[in-house]
Every structure is written in C-alpha cells, then in structure tokens.
Design a protein around this motif. Sequence first.
Motif, PDB file in Angstrom:
ATOM      1  N   ASN A 150      26.121  41.453  35.078  1.00 45.64           N
ATOM      2  CA  ASN A 150      26.552  42.252  36.225  1.00 45.64           C
ATOM      3  C   ASN A 150      26.993  41.384  37.391  1.00 45.64           C
ATOM      4  O   ASN A 150      27.911  41.755  38.144  1.00 45.64           O
ATOM      5  CB  ASN A 150      25.434  43.208  36.643  1.00 45.64           C
ATOM      6  CG  ASN A 150      25.175  44.269  35.590  1.00 45.64           C
ATOM      7  OD1 ASN A 150      26.080  44.678  34.864  1.00 45.64           O
ATOM      8  ND2 ASN A 150      23.931  44.721  35.470  1.00 45.64           N
ATOM      9  N   GLN A 151      26.365  40.218  37.570  1.00 45.27           N
ATOM     10  CA  GLN A 151      26.809  39.291  38.608  1.00 45.27           C
ATOM     11  C   GLN A 151      28.220  38.787  38.319  1.00 45.27           C
ATOM     12  O   GLN A 151      29.046  38.654  39.223  1.00 45.27           O
ATOM     13  CB  GLN A 151      25.845  38.107  38.706  1.00 45.27           C
ATOM     14  CG  GLN A 151      24.575  38.373  39.480  1.00 45.27           C
ATOM     15  CD  GLN A 151      24.842  38.588  40.969  1.00 45.27           C
ATOM     16  OE1 GLN A 151      25.680  37.915  41.563  1.00 45.27           O
ATOM     17  NE2 GLN A 151      24.138  39.533  41.553  1.00 45.27           N
ATOM     18  N   LEU A 152      28.511  38.509  37.066  1.00 50.07           N
ATOM     19  CA  LEU A 152      29.844  38.024  36.704  1.00 50.07           C
ATOM     20  C   LEU A 152      30.894  39.105  36.916  1.00 50.07           C
ATOM     21  O   LEU A 152      31.989  38.829  37.419  1.00 50.07           O
ATOM     22  CB  LEU A 152      29.846  37.551  35.251  1.00 50.07           C
ATOM     23  CG  LEU A 152      28.957  36.348  34.939  1.00 50.07           C
ATOM     24  CD1 LEU A 152      28.951  36.050  33.447  1.00 50.07           C
ATOM     25  CD2 LEU A 152      29.395  35.115  35.729  1.00 50.07           C
ATOM     26  N   ARG A 153      30.560  40.338  36.536  1.00 51.84           N
ATOM     27  CA  ARG A 153      31.497  41.438  36.774  1.00 51.84           C
ATOM     28  C   ARG A 153      31.698  41.638  38.275  1.00 51.84           C
ATOM     29  O   ARG A 153      32.823  41.870  38.747  1.00 51.84           O
ATOM     30  CB  ARG A 153      30.947  42.724  36.128  1.00 51.84           C
ATOM     31  CG  ARG A 153      31.875  43.949  36.230  1.00 51.84           C
ATOM     32  CD  ARG A 153      32.996  43.887  35.235  1.00 51.84           C
ATOM     33  NE  ARG A 153      33.903  45.029  35.343  1.00 51.84           N
ATOM     34  CZ  ARG A 153      33.806  46.145  34.628  1.00 51.84           C
ATOM     35  NH1 ARG A 153      32.816  46.291  33.743  1.00 51.84           N
ATOM     36  NH2 ARG A 153      34.688  47.110  34.762  1.00 51.84           N
ATOM     37  N   SER A 154      30.614  41.534  39.046  1.00 53.47           N
ATOM     38  CA  SER A 154      30.720  41.687  40.495  1.00 53.47           C
ATOM     39  C   SER A 154      31.563  40.587  41.112  1.00 53.47           C
ATOM     40  O   SER A 154      32.329  40.833  42.048  1.00 53.47           O
ATOM     41  CB  SER A 154      29.324  41.700  41.119  1.00 53.47           C
ATOM     42  OG  SER A 154      28.588  42.838  40.730  1.00 53.47           O
ATOM     43  N   ALA A 155      31.426  39.370  40.607  1.00 49.76           N
ATOM     44  CA  ALA A 155      32.228  38.261  41.142  1.00 49.76           C
ATOM     45  C   ALA A 155      33.712  38.553  40.985  1.00 49.76           C
ATOM     46  O   ALA A 155      34.518  38.283  41.895  1.00 49.76           O
ATOM     47  CB  ALA A 155      31.857  36.953  40.440  1.00 49.76           C
ATOM     48  N   LEU A 156      34.102  39.109  39.836  1.00 46.71           N
ATOM     49  CA  LEU A 156      35.504  39.493  39.627  1.00 46.71           C
ATOM     50  C   LEU A 156      35.944  40.541  40.641  1.00 46.71           C
ATOM     51  O   LEU A 156      37.010  40.420  41.264  1.00 46.71           O
ATOM     52  CB  LEU A 156      35.679  40.055  38.218  1.00 46.71           C
ATOM     53  CG  LEU A 156      36.047  39.098  37.096  1.00 46.71           C
ATOM     54  CD1 LEU A 156      36.105  39.856  35.770  1.00 46.71           C
ATOM     55  CD2 LEU A 156      37.376  38.413  37.360  1.00 46.71           C
ATOM     56  N   GLU A 157      35.120  41.573  40.798  1.00 45.59           N
ATOM     57  CA  GLU A 157      35.480  42.667  41.709  1.00 45.59           C
ATOM     58  C   GLU A 157      35.522  42.182  43.159  1.00 45.59           C
ATOM     59  O   GLU A 157      36.424  42.549  43.927  1.00 45.59           O
ATOM     60  CB  GLU A 157      34.477  43.813  41.558  1.00 45.59           C
ATOM     61  CG  GLU A 157      34.348  44.374  40.150  1.00 45.59           C
ATOM     62  CD  GLU A 157      35.577  45.145  39.685  1.00 45.59           C
ATOM     63  OE1 GLU A 157      36.496  45.347  40.489  1.00 45.59           O
ATOM     64  OE2 GLU A 157      35.600  45.542  38.508  1.00 45.59           O
ATOM     65  N   HIS A 158      34.540  41.370  43.555  1.00 44.03           N
ATOM     66  CA  HIS A 158      34.501  40.876  44.932  1.00 44.03           C
ATOM     67  C   HIS A 158      35.713  39.995  45.230  1.00 44.03           C
ATOM     68  O   HIS A 158      36.307  40.079  46.315  1.00 44.03           O
ATOM     69  CB  HIS A 158      33.225  40.071  45.167  1.00 44.03           C
ATOM     70  CG  HIS A 158      31.974  40.895  45.066  1.00 44.03           C
ATOM     71  ND1 HIS A 158      30.707  40.339  45.017  1.00 44.03           N
ATOM     72  CD2 HIS A 158      31.794  42.238  45.012  1.00 44.03           C
ATOM     73  CE1 HIS A 158      29.809  41.309  44.932  1.00 44.03           C
ATOM     74  NE2 HIS A 158      30.443  42.462  44.925  1.00 44.03           N
ATOM     75  N   ALA A 159      36.059  39.145  44.269  1.00 38.51           N
ATOM     76  CA  ALA A 159      37.209  38.260  44.486  1.00 38.51           C
ATOM     77  C   ALA A 159      38.499  39.062  44.596  1.00 38.51           C
ATOM     78  O   ALA A 159      39.354  38.777  45.443  1.00 38.51           O
ATOM     79  CB  ALA A 159      37.299  37.248  43.342  1.00 38.51           C
ATOM     80  N   LEU A 160      38.643  40.069  43.733  1.00 37.96           N
ATOM     81  CA  LEU A 160      39.848  40.900  43.782  1.00 37.96           C
ATOM     82  C   LEU A 160      39.940  41.632  45.114  1.00 37.96           C
ATOM     83  O   LEU A 160      41.006  41.673  45.750  1.00 37.96           O
ATOM     84  CB  LEU A 160      39.835  41.897  42.629  1.00 37.96           C
ATOM     85  CG  LEU A 160      41.033  42.854  42.542  1.00 37.96           C
ATOM     86  CD1 LEU A 160      42.341  42.075  42.424  1.00 37.96           C
ATOM     87  CD2 LEU A 160      40.860  43.803  41.358  1.00 37.96           C
ATOM     88  N   SER A 161      38.836  42.195  45.581  1.00 40.12           N
ATOM     89  CA  SER A 161      38.831  42.926  46.850  1.00 40.12           C
ATOM     90  C   SER A 161      39.203  42.003  48.010  1.00 40.12           C
ATOM     91  O   SER A 161      40.026  42.358  48.866  1.00 40.12           O
ATOM     92  CB  SER A 161      37.454  43.541  47.073  1.00 40.12           C
ATOM     93  OG  SER A 161      37.405  44.230  48.299  1.00 40.12           O
ATOM     94  N   ALA A 162      38.592  40.804  48.030  1.00 41.42           N
ATOM     95  CA  ALA A 162      38.883  39.856  49.117  1.00 41.42           C
ATOM     96  C   ALA A 162      40.334  39.417  49.085  1.00 41.42           C
ATOM     97  O   ALA A 162      40.974  39.235  50.134  1.00 41.42           O
ATOM     98  CB  ALA A 162      37.954  38.647  49.006  1.00 41.42           C
ATOM     99  N   GLU A 163      40.894  39.270  47.891  1.00 40.20           N
ATOM    100  CA  GLU A 163      42.280  38.807  47.771  1.00 40.20           C
ATOM    101  C   GLU A 163      43.256  39.901  48.199  1.00 40.20           C
ATOM    102  O   GLU A 163      44.278  39.616  48.845  1.00 40.20           O
ATOM    103  CB  GLU A 163      42.558  38.355  46.345  1.00 40.20           C
ATOM    104  CG  GLU A 163      43.718  37.388  46.214  1.00 40.20           C
ATOM    105  CD  GLU A 163      43.492  36.080  46.968  1.00 40.20           C
ATOM    106  OE1 GLU A 163      44.517  35.421  47.284  1.00 40.20           O
ATOM    107  OE2 GLU A 163      42.334  35.714  47.255  1.00 40.20           O
ATOM    108  N   VAL A 164      42.969  41.139  47.854  1.00 38.31           N
ATOM    109  CA  VAL A 164      43.830  42.245  48.288  1.00 38.31           C
ATOM    110  C   VAL A 164      43.867  42.307  49.812  1.00 38.31           C
ATOM    111  O   VAL A 164      44.946  42.388  50.426  1.00 38.31           O
ATOM    112  CB  VAL A 164      43.334  43.584  47.708  1.00 38.31           C
ATOM    113  CG1 VAL A 164      44.079  44.751  48.362  1.00 38.31           C
ATOM    114  CG2 VAL A 164      43.534  43.618  46.196  1.00 38.31           C
ATOM    115  N   GLU A 165      42.704  42.288  50.427  1.00 38.02           N
ATOM    116  CA  GLU A 165      42.651  42.386  51.889  1.00 38.02           C
ATOM    117  C   GLU A 165      43.357  41.207  52.546  1.00 38.02           C
ATOM    118  O   GLU A 165      44.081  41.375  53.541  1.00 38.02           O
ATOM    119  CB  GLU A 165      41.194  42.466  52.349  1.00 38.02           C
ATOM    120  CG  GLU A 165      41.052  42.818  53.823  1.00 38.02           C
ATOM    121  CD  GLU A 165      39.651  43.271  54.161  1.00 38.02           C
ATOM    122  OE1 GLU A 165      39.452  44.482  54.354  1.00 38.02           O
ATOM    123  OE2 GLU A 165      38.754  42.404  54.226  1.00 38.02           O
TER     124      GLU A 165
END
Length: 371
Positions: free
Chosen positions: A79-94
Amino acid sequence: MPDHPTVDEWLPPHQQHLLYSFAHADTLIENVGSVLLDYVAATPLGLDNRVQEGREDVIVASIAPVPQSVPRQAADVINQLRSALEHALSAEVEHLMGRQLESAEEQAIEMPVPKSDSGLSDWFRHKRRRSLPVLHVDGVLGQRIAALQPPFGTAEDQIHPLRVLAEHSNLSKHRKPAEYALRLGRVIPDYMVPGLEITGEYPADRPLRIGDVLASVPAGTRVPLDIWPTVAIRRPHTREWIVLTHELRALESWVRTIALPTLIAGTSNVDPIPPHLDISKGYPDYSDALSKAQTMPAAERLGLRLAGVGLREQLPAIFTQVLPAISYQTVEHYVANLSDAAAVEVLERYMRVRHGRGESHAAEYLRRLLR
C-alpha cells in the motif's frame, strides 16, 4: 544532461517527499524479512518418517504458524508503494498546472490500471479530467501514464508490476487480507542415492500440509537432506504463489527505479532514489537526508544477512582445512566478530586468490587475517 542524471538533477523539490516514502517502505520490507529469517531459522517444519510398500518417506508432521506481523507489514509495503505512485502523480499534476487544484480535480487524479486499451481510452476521456490537460491522452503525464501500462491482453499483462501491485493493493485495502502460506522452497540431498525421489506428493499449486511427502527413498536407505521452506504470497488475479520477499523486492524496485522516474522525468534512465534512510531521526533539510541515504535496498541487506549467517558457520571449517595448525576456537572467535558483509568479502576474496594465484597464496591470505 548526462546519460544518468543524479537524483538532485531529476527529482524536483515538489517530489522530495518520495525519499521518505521509500525509506519507510524499505524499513517495512526489512522488518518482514527479519521476522521471516528468524521464523525459518527456528525450523518451522516438523518432519517424520513413514515406511510403506518398501519405501521410506519424509513427511510433514507439523507446521509452525507464520507470525501475523508478516502479512500485515507486507500489505503495508504494497500500500505504501501504491500510495507513492498516487502521491507523485498528484504532486506532478499540480506542479505542471501551476495552480492549486480544486476538490473535484483532486479526486480525478489517480494512476489508472485498466484491463484493455478501450479501458485506458475511457479513462483519458472521462469528464472529471477535462480541466486537467496534462492528464489528457496527448498530455505530458497522459503519455507517461500510457507508457507504464501493462501490454493488455497478453501473458505479460498478468505479471506486469503495475498489474501485480494494483491487484495486491486492491485486495488488501478493499476486500480481505492476502493469502500467505508456508511452502516448499527446495529439498537438497547431501548426495544422490539410487531411488531417491524429491517432493513426492507435494503439489506446486498449494501450501504445505501435514502429511505431505517431501522425499522418498527405498526402505533402509539413509541420505541427509537440507529442507528449505519459504513463505509465499498468492497473487489475487492469477492464483500463483510467489516467494513473499521476492514479490516485495520486485514491486519496490519497479516503482522506485522505473515508474516514478518515468512519471516525473519522462525516463527511467536516471540514478534512482536511494531506498534506505533512517527516518526515525529528524533531518535539517532534504539535502542532509539525501546525503545520509544509502543505495542498498532491504532485500539485498537481508540477502547479505542470510549469507553472513551461513558463512559464519562454514568459514571455520574452511580455515582449519586450509590451515590445520590453527585451532578451531581461534577461527571461531575471529569469524564470530565479522559483520555479514565482511564474512562474504572474506570468502569471495579467498576464492579469487585461490583461483588466480593458487592454494599457497590463498592459505597465506587466511593466515594474515588471523594475525
């Protein structure tokens, strides 16, 4: 930019949180591995012999339960690895949009893992992402997301790291704990004898059970066996059993070295984020933390630890065979004080010297170590 940009060169400030996320995942993997090493070292399989129809079978008489911290911390890793993907994508979009996102836009950001080309096309066309052109099919992040997708409809699709990660995390977050079980890794005889059969009645598609036959010989035959059990996780979508530490290592490596650089830098041809950092300590700033991070991931450190344990048992015999005048106790004392890495280095260097310069030089190398 050079062929392999450093972490400082490709990881921007808005993504520096990933250093700490991977450090946390690395610590969790190390915790899982440490528990498993202790569990396996304590001999979780009880064995018995059974003689029937002219043969003697080695059978499973008892199985120690796998510690319950193992499946839970392994799920935390996934779940940490999946979250890292989601967090990185969100930060990059913004960051690429150059503004703070609205609540509805934030909810539109996710790493898609569809099961077909049409499913991916539907994701790109969804109305929730219309205001985020970077996520459109021809947007910078849209193209990077597409590059990370499995090859839909192929055999490789089912084993692609993104597919495996998504299936594991969806199961553990939304439905039930994953299936973990003790399975048979290897059965290694000290020597071969006529009529020896390995893993006679143990099928490869299920966990070990009491009564399973691991090996069989003609009655009256004696042969020492090394039996190596392993803890495995079952992939939800293929029902295949995979060695747990191998699964965690492969997923962590893909997310850290392939997926995140691709999302952020557009390529994986970069120096990866170092995985190991003690985040139980505070750091003045990111640069200080990065300078103290280490590049050897938990899976490699655990492998080194396992090798060190085995070598500390084997090295005294090697020393005393090569140097018969040296007492066993002297060698035992020396070896007991070696770190895991040092034990591995001693054996590797001894083998290099022996292969390159001969027995006498190899013996002199060991003799110098004991001075």
